[in-house]
Design a protein around this motif. Structure first.
Motif, mmCIF file in Angstrom:
data_model
loop_
_atom_site.group_PDB
_atom_site.id
_atom_site.type_symbol
_atom_site.label_atom_id
_atom_site.label_comp_id
_atom_site.label_asym_id
_atom_site.label_seq_id
_atom_site.Cartn_x
_atom_site.Cartn_y
_atom_site.Cartn_z
ATOM 1 N N MET A 342 0.810 -1.220 0.000
ATOM 2 C CA MET A 342 0.000 0.000 0.000
ATOM 3 C C MET A 342 0.841 1.267 0.000
ATOM 4 O O MET A 342 0.294 2.378 -0.006
ATOM 5 C CB MET A 342 -0.943 0.004 1.212
ATOM 6 C CG MET A 342 -1.911 -1.161 1.230
ATOM 7 S SD MET A 342 -3.098 -1.113 2.578
ATOM 8 C CE MET A 342 -4.150 0.246 2.097
ATOM 9 N N GLY A 343 2.159 1.124 0.021
ATOM 10 C CA GLY A 343 3.008 2.292 0.010
ATOM 11 C C GLY A 343 3.169 2.878 -1.376
ATOM 12 O O GLY A 343 2.600 2.398 -2.359
ATOM 13 N N PHE A 344 3.989 3.921 -1.487
ATOM 14 C CA PHE A 344 4.229 4.571 -2.772
ATOM 15 C C PHE A 344 5.684 5.024 -2.832
ATOM 16 O O PHE A 344 6.303 5.335 -1.810
ATOM 17 C CB PHE A 344 3.297 5.771 -2.966
ATOM 18 C CG PHE A 344 3.370 6.798 -1.861
ATOM 19 C CD1 PHE A 344 4.271 7.855 -1.925
ATOM 20 C CD2 PHE A 344 2.534 6.712 -0.759
ATOM 21 C CE1 PHE A 344 4.344 8.800 -0.921
ATOM 22 C CE2 PHE A 344 2.595 7.650 0.257
ATOM 23 C CZ PHE A 344 3.506 8.693 0.180
ATOM 24 N N THR A 345 6.222 5.019 -4.035
ATOM 25 C CA THR A 345 7.597 5.435 -4.243
ATOM 26 C C THR A 345 7.685 6.955 -4.181
ATOM 27 O O THR A 345 6.924 7.662 -4.846
ATOM 28 C CB THR A 345 8.117 4.938 -5.601
ATOM 29 O OG1 THR A 345 8.043 3.510 -5.631
ATOM 30 C CG2 THR A 345 9.555 5.372 -5.832
ATOM 31 N N LEU A 346 8.628 7.448 -3.385
ATOM 32 C CA LEU A 346 8.806 8.887 -3.263
ATOM 33 C C LEU A 346 9.545 9.428 -4.480
ATOM 34 O O LEU A 346 10.618 8.934 -4.827
ATOM 35 C CB LEU A 346 9.597 9.221 -1.999
ATOM 36 C CG LEU A 346 8.906 8.942 -0.661
ATOM 37 C CD1 LEU A 346 9.888 9.137 0.486
ATOM 38 C CD2 LEU A 346 7.696 9.843 -0.483
ATOM 39 N N PRO A 347 9.000 10.462 -5.138
ATOM 40 C CA PRO A 347 9.725 11.058 -6.264
ATOM 41 C C PRO A 347 10.974 11.797 -5.818
ATOM 42 O O PRO A 347 11.953 11.888 -6.560
ATOM 43 C CB PRO A 347 8.692 12.007 -6.881
ATOM 44 C CG PRO A 347 7.720 12.288 -5.793
ATOM 45 C CD PRO A 347 7.685 11.073 -4.922
ATOM 46 N N VAL A 348 10.952 12.340 -4.602
ATOM 47 C CA VAL A 348 12.125 12.988 -3.994
ATOM 48 C C VAL A 348 12.155 12.580 -2.522
ATOM 49 O O VAL A 348 11.130 12.267 -1.928
ATOM 50 C CB VAL A 348 12.058 14.525 -4.119
ATOM 51 C CG1 VAL A 348 12.155 14.960 -5.568
ATOM 52 C CG2 VAL A 348 10.787 15.073 -3.475
ATOM 53 N N THR A 349 13.352 12.578 -1.955
ATOM 54 C CA THR A 349 13.483 12.198 -0.536
ATOM 55 C C THR A 349 13.514 13.411 0.376
ATOM 56 O O THR A 349 13.630 13.256 1.597
ATOM 57 C CB THR A 349 14.753 11.356 -0.323
ATOM 58 O OG1 THR A 349 15.892 12.074 -0.827
ATOM 59 C CG2 THR A 349 14.645 10.026 -1.051
ATOM 60 N N ALA A 350 13.408 14.606 -0.183
ATOM 61 C CA ALA A 350 13.379 15.821 0.621
ATOM 62 C C ALA A 350 11.960 16.095 1.097
ATOM 63 O O ALA A 350 11.420 17.185 0.934
ATOM 64 C CB ALA A 350 13.918 16.996 -0.186
ATOM 65 N N VAL A 351 11.341 15.080 1.671
ATOM 66 C CA VAL A 351 9.993 15.208 2.223
ATOM 67 C C VAL A 351 10.049 14.808 3.692
ATOM 68 O O VAL A 351 10.954 14.081 4.117
ATOM 69 C CB VAL A 351 8.973 14.335 1.458
ATOM 70 C CG1 VAL A 351 8.916 14.747 -0.004
ATOM 71 C CG2 VAL A 351 9.314 12.867 1.573
ATOM 72 N N PRO A 352 9.104 15.256 4.497
ATOM 73 C CA PRO A 352 9.179 14.999 5.934
ATOM 74 C C PRO A 352 8.333 13.812 6.391
ATOM 75 O O PRO A 352 7.435 13.347 5.693
ATOM 76 C CB PRO A 352 8.619 16.291 6.520
ATOM 77 C CG PRO A 352 7.587 16.709 5.523
ATOM 78 C CD PRO A 352 8.103 16.292 4.168
ATOM 79 N N VAL A 353 8.632 13.356 7.591
ATOM 80 C CA VAL A 353 7.777 12.402 8.302
ATOM 81 C C VAL A 353 6.508 13.134 8.721
ATOM 82 O O VAL A 353 6.565 14.253 9.240
ATOM 83 C CB VAL A 353 8.506 11.846 9.543
ATOM 84 C CG1 VAL A 353 7.553 11.022 10.407
ATOM 85 C CG2 VAL A 353 9.705 11.012 9.129
ATOM 86 N N ILE A 354 5.358 12.522 8.474
ATOM 87 C CA ILE A 354 4.083 13.081 8.929
ATOM 88 C C ILE A 354 3.397 12.069 9.844
ATOM 89 O O ILE A 354 3.946 10.998 10.122
ATOM 90 C CB ILE A 354 3.186 13.471 7.736
ATOM 91 C CG1 ILE A 354 2.877 12.239 6.873
ATOM 92 C CG2 ILE A 354 3.841 14.564 6.892
ATOM 93 C CD1 ILE A 354 1.872 12.520 5.752
ATOM 94 N N LYS A 355 2.208 12.386 10.284
ATOM 95 C CA LYS A 355 1.538 11.554 11.286
ATOM 96 C C LYS A 355 1.212 10.156 10.780
ATOM 97 O O LYS A 355 1.065 9.238 11.581
ATOM 98 C CB LYS A 355 0.265 12.259 11.762
ATOM 99 C CG LYS A 355 0.534 13.561 12.502
ATOM 100 C CD LYS A 355 -0.745 14.276 12.911
ATOM 101 C CE LYS A 355 -0.439 15.590 13.605
ATOM 102 N NZ LYS A 355 -1.650 16.322 14.023
ATOM 103 N N THR A 356 1.084 9.982 9.475
ATOM 104 C CA THR A 356 0.719 8.672 8.925
ATOM 105 C C THR A 356 1.919 7.897 8.381
ATOM 106 O O THR A 356 1.744 6.843 7.784
ATOM 107 C CB THR A 356 -0.310 8.842 7.800
ATOM 108 O OG1 THR A 356 0.213 9.727 6.794
ATOM 109 C CG2 THR A 356 -1.607 9.418 8.342
ATOM 110 N N THR A 357 3.135 8.394 8.594
ATOM 111 C CA THR A 357 4.334 7.704 8.101
ATOM 112 C C THR A 357 4.696 6.573 9.049
ATOM 113 O O THR A 357 5.040 6.816 10.208
ATOM 114 C CB THR A 357 5.524 8.678 7.992
ATOM 115 O OG1 THR A 357 5.166 9.773 7.142
ATOM 116 C CG2 THR A 357 6.744 7.983 7.425
ATOM 117 N N ASN A 358 4.642 5.327 8.570
ATOM 118 C CA ASN A 358 4.963 4.193 9.443
ATOM 119 C C ASN A 358 6.172 3.392 8.984
ATOM 120 O O ASN A 358 6.674 2.546 9.736
ATOM 121 C CB ASN A 358 3.764 3.257 9.590
ATOM 122 C CG ASN A 358 3.287 2.721 8.245
ATOM 123 O OD1 ASN A 358 3.839 3.028 7.186
ATOM 124 N ND2 ASN A 358 2.221 1.923 8.282
#
Length: 542
Positions: A342-358
């Protein structure tokens, strides 16, 4: 509900249709204890990290903030506030790439930590049983807690339901491969989770609690069993390992033997489900007075040379997690947020952890081969056999490609939980879930546009009604004003009339007759005088 109660009291475990058994691959990440990371250079906090609207920003660039300080104010329904994960300075409020497959930017608050980790004022409620239900719900809302096991629905919104709850279900299944964040949390923080469960039970007034854990987590099962010893209204249920047994409706069917009816929610049948991570966050909010500032994230995959589970502050850049996990990139390495299903590939890694990041998954190409080119459907029916929602994935895909949105809704597209089981077994490598997600988004967009059009129509009609009402009011005012003027003129005429014995109405007529008679008399006299003068002149001539 009587059938559900008898099923639960018998301690039975049911079955749900479909499902698959992919490789679990939870080791070696689940073998390492939870660890804390050094502070990153900056924390990027998107204003919206859950289902629902974002809040209004309460800080500005240059402000110094304390740990736990509220950064946004949520006034709308389903809104949640955001808090500073550590002390520092607000260095920017700007658009940043967000944790989404699109990588599109969203407005975010950027905090530069000062390294002191200084707390602001806390507001704990340690004796929660002395508080009323509304106060506790408001406290959970103010703490910004969203469901930590799924889509991030605001926890307070679920708890605010006025419907009677028979069973509170605590979901510790964590069925997706690789992910073991809840597993480690249950092993190490069982007592705090149980305290959170008791708070949730007190608020929901549930008669019984069912704690569900998949049988591939023996250490977590043992830890939680010890923690609930002596608590009669919390029952542990060990469910078989099968994906997606952690889905809300699938787990309900396992524990109660009943299905949640189509277009209904578990709350409609007296059931409420919360995640173990959510229960832990509720305990921290109520007992300790701490808002939701961090969560457990699994770092795993063969490209992660220091795998494990970490306490990650909200806003921590994924680049920082990769560095702490000793990520070694290979050719065409993907960084996946979430699990492989159910995950998705990040287009960039300069994104943050949010409340739903497991989970942050970094597989090699051999470990998790990328999807191949899509081929034509061979109508094998494998997708329908494994669908846990008893849908017809092949038919849904055809309708999605044809953009027949009415038919998609008739075929219950929104019952799809996007578990990916259909795509997993598809021999033609058809990315079925992608078709469903796109179709759902289009249907939602169409619904929004219809709602906007309907709102515009209603506003136009209300405007026309208002204009017509104002026109009628003006006409009525003019009529009343004319009547008032006429009445006033009559009153003035009556007040100016002379007092006399005869009626005032006949007086003007008599005066007019006298004047006419006098005029006639004067004319006759004048004529007689003229005739006399003419006669006198004639006499002189003769």
């Amino acid at each position: 509900m009587r059938d559900i109660k008898s099923f639960v009291e018998a301690g039975l475990i049911g079955q749900f249709p479909g499902g698959i058994h992919p490789p679990e691959r939870k080791s070696p990440a689940n073998q390492q204890p939870l660890r804390r990371l050094p502070l990153p250079a900056e924390l990027v906090l998107p204003l919206r990290q859950h289902i629902g609207p974002s809040g209004q920003c309460l800080v500005k660039v240059g402000d110094n903030v304390l740990k736990g300080q509220q950064l946004t104010e949520a006034k709308l329904s389903q809104g949640l506030p955001l808090h500073a994960p550590t002390s520092g300075t607000v260095s920017a409020i700007e658009e940043r790439p967000t944790a989404h497959a699109s990588g599109l930017p969203e407005m975010a608050i950027v905090i530069t930590p000062d390294g002191d980790d200084r707390w602001g004022p806390k507001q704990p409620l340690p004796d929660f049983r002395q508080q009323d239900r509304a106060t506790l719900i408001e406290h959970i809302q103010a703490a910004g807690i969203a469901g930590l096991g799924g889509a991030g629905f605001p926890t307070a919104q679920k708890l605010a339901s006025q419907k009677p709850i028979q069973y509170l279900i605590i979901n510790g299944v964590e069925c997706e491969p690789y992910i073991c964040a809840d597993d480690r949390l249950m092993r190490e923080q069982a007592d705090e989770i149980v305290s959170g469960i008791q708070i949730l039970q007190y608020i929901s007034n549930a008669e019984q609690v069912l704690l569900a854990i998949e049988d591939n987590k023996p250490e977590a099962i043992e830890s939680m069993r010890n923690a609930i010893t002596g608590i009669d209204d919390i029952s542990l249920r060990v469910v078989p390992t099968k994906y997606p047994s952690g889905g809300e409706k699938q787990l309900i069917e396992l524990l109660t033997g009943a299905q949640v009816p189509h277009n209904q929610l578990p709350l409609d049948v007296g059931l409420l489900m919360q995640n173990t991570g959510t229960a832990y966050a509720v305990k921290r909010a109520i007992i300790d007075g701490e808002p939701l500032l961090e969560r457990v994230v699994t770092l795993t995959g063969e490209c992660m040379h220091n795998p494990g589970n970490v306490w990650a502050l909200l806003g921590t850049p994924i680049d920082h997690l990769l560095q702490q996990g000793n990520f070694q990139a290979e050719e065409e390495t993907r960084v996946i947020m979430g699990g492989p299903m159910m995950g998705f590939t990040l287009p960039v890694t300069a994104v943050p952890v949010i409340k739903t990041t497991n989970c942050i998954l970094t597989p090699t190409l051999e470990e998790l081969p990328p999807a191949q080119a899509e081929m034509a459907c061979i109508r094998c029916g494998a997708c329908a056999e494994v669908c846990p929602a008893t849908l017809q994935p092949q038919q849904l895909q055809w309708l999605a490609k044809a953009k027949d949105y009415d038919a998609l809704e008739q075929h219950n597209l929104f019952d799809c939980i996007e578990c990916g089981a259909c795509a997993y077994v598809c021999p033609s490598e058809i990315p079925l879930v992608h078709y469903y997600r796109k179709a759902k988004a289009e249907i939602r967009n169409i619904a929004r546009e219809k709602a906007k059009a309907e709102l515009a129509r209603q506003r136009f009609e209300r405007r026309q009604q208002r204009l017509e009402r104002e026109k009628q009011e003006r006409l009525e005012r003019h009529r009343k004003a004319a009547e008032a003027r006429k009445k006033m003129q009559q009153e003035k005429a009556q007040q100016s009339a002379p007092a006399a014995d005869q009626p005032a109405a006949t007086k003007p007529a008599q005066d007019k007759s006298s004047a006419v008679a006098a005029a006639i008399a004067r004319a006759k006299a004048k004529k007689a005088a003229q005739q006399a003068a003419q006669q006198e002149s004639s006499d002189k001539d003769t």
